[in-house]
Design an enzyme around this catalytic site. Structure first.
Site, short mmCIF file in Angstrom:
data_model
loop_
_atom_site.label_atom_id
_atom_site.label_comp_id
_atom_site.label_asym_id
_atom_site.label_seq_id
_atom_site.Cartn_x
_atom_site.Cartn_y
_atom_site.Cartn_z
N ASP A 1 -5.18 2.37 10.40
CA ASP A 1 -6.81 2.13 10.69
C ASP A 1 -6.84 1.94 12.23
O ASP A 1 -7.01 2.67 13.10
CB ASP A 1 -7.16 1.22 9.87
CG ASP A 1 -8.49 0.88 9.76
OD1 ASP A 1 -9.25 1.62 10.51
OD2 ASP A 1 -9.22 0.16 9.26
N ASP B 1 0.65 3.44 4.22
CA ASP B 1 -0.40 4.31 3.39
C ASP B 1 -1.39 4.78 4.53
O ASP B 1 -1.92 5.96 4.24
CB ASP B 1 -1.15 3.53 2.55
CG ASP B 1 -1.52 2.09 2.95
OD1 ASP B 1 -1.46 1.79 4.08
OD2 ASP B 1 -1.99 1.31 2.28
N GLY C 1 0.81 -1.24 -0.14
CA GLY C 1 0.07 0.14 0.10
C GLY C 1 0.75 1.19 -0.13
O GLY C 1 0.28 2.26 -0.55
N ARG D 1 -5.07 0.34 -6.84
CA ARG D 1 -3.93 0.83 -6.43
C ARG D 1 -3.29 1.92 -7.33
O ARG D 1 -2.81 2.89 -6.73
CB ARG D 1 -2.93 -0.03 -6.03
CG ARG D 1 -3.17 -1.18 -5.09
CD ARG D 1 -1.95 -1.94 -4.68
NE ARG D 1 -2.10 -3.03 -3.76
CZ ARG D 1 -2.16 -3.41 -2.48
NH1 ARG D 1 -2.17 -2.43 -1.97
NH2 ARG D 1 -2.36 -4.48 -1.93
P1 IMP Z 1 -4.41 -1.33 10.63
O1 IMP Z 1 -3.58 -2.43 11.17
O2 IMP Z 1 -5.95 -1.78 11.25
O3 IMP Z 1 -3.83 0.14 11.20
O4 IMP Z 1 -4.58 -1.31 9.18
C1 IMP Z 1 -3.29 -0.86 8.54
C2 IMP Z 1 -3.43 -1.56 7.07
O5 IMP Z 1 -4.73 -1.76 6.45
C3 IMP Z 1 -2.98 -0.48 6.16
O6 IMP Z 1 -1.56 -0.49 5.96
C4 IMP Z 1 -3.79 -1.08 4.87
O7 IMP Z 1 -3.20 -1.60 4.03
C5 IMP Z 1 -4.76 -1.67 5.34
N1 IMP Z 1 -6.15 -0.50 5.16
C6 IMP Z 1 -6.84 -0.14 6.45
N2 IMP Z 1 -7.77 0.54 6.13
C7 IMP Z 1 -7.64 0.55 4.84
C8 IMP Z 1 -8.70 1.51 3.73
O8 IMP Z 1 -9.61 2.16 3.91
N3 IMP Z 1 -8.53 1.03 2.41
C9 IMP Z 1 -7.37 0.14 1.98
N4 IMP Z 1 -6.61 -0.57 2.91
C10 IMP Z 1 -6.74 -0.16 4.20
MG MG Z 2 -0.94 -1.75 4.20
#
Ligand code: IMP
Ligand code: MG
Length: 177
Positions: free
Chosen positions: A102, A99, A44, A165
């Site tokens: 979340d 990227d 990403g 992407r």
């Molecule tokens: P986290 O571990 O929940 O913080 O998620 C982070 C990873 O999830 C990022 O590196 C993204 O690859 C993917 N991700 C989280 N939310 C999105 C979104 O809205 N669109 C696309 N990828 C996302």
């Molecule tokens: Mg990612």
């Protein structure tokens, strides 16, 4: 291209470019001549990192790390390291680029990994930080491009099941069409 009509733009190419330049100035000022190791998380962060590092006016080392924690647009709660670093992070100032932040699960696990690997310092930069309305995240990025609403976003490196992407802007998939 038909795809453009299904995706509502949240951050245009120009808006992203301006913000990436601002982040690059701050990051350059922070690291000066310490030659940080910048690590982009695959897949990403690739587009964001490519633009960011080209806007820096300092010397850096660059590497990538393949991690994934999402399946079918949902967080799985476990992280997979799919590739290895080429450059040993021990004794280096590491800047991890992702990227989007979340839940924060990915970045906190990756930061732990670099600390355990003996990095001198670990900082993080994300283009987007999703506002999870009151939910406390395990990590806050040192540099954030934009705070965005809690929506599933695509483009500029971000995918939905590996699609979108390559869009030059970031948007949401408009399911009403
Ligand atoms: P986290 O571990 O929940 O913080 O998620 C982070 C990873 O999830 C990022 O590196 C993204 O690859 C993917 N991700 C989280 N939310 C999105 C979104 O809205 N669109 C696309 N990828 C996302
Ligand atoms: Mg990612």
């Amino acid at each position: 291209m038909e795809i453009k009509f299904m995706i509502k733009t949240l951050y245009s190419k120009d808006v992203i470019a301006v913000r990436v330049d601002e982040l690059a100035k701050e990051i350059s000022a922070h690291y000066g001549d310490s030659r940080p190791l910048i690590v982009a998380l695959l897949n990403g962060a690739v587009l964001f990192a490519a633009d960011l590092v080209r806007s820096l006016d300092i010397e850096i080392m660059f590497d990538t790390l393949g991690v994934s924690s999402y399946e079918n647009d949902c967080q799985t709660g476990k992280i997979d390291f799919r590739t290895r670093l080429k450059i040993n992070p021990a004794g280096r100032d590491v800047l991890v680029i992702d990227d989007i932040l979340d839940t924060g699960f990915t970045l906190s696990k990756v930061a732990d990994y670099f600390i355990a690997s003996g990095a001198s310092s670990v900082k993080t930069c994300v283009l987007l930080d999703k506002n999870l309305e009151g939910v406390k995240k395990p990590v806050k990025a040192d540099w954030t491009g934009f705070e965005c609403d809690n929506l599933y976003v695509v483009g500029y490196g971000l995918d939905s099941n590996e699609l979108y992407r390559n869009l030059p802007y970031i948007g949401v998939i408009d399911t009403s069409i």
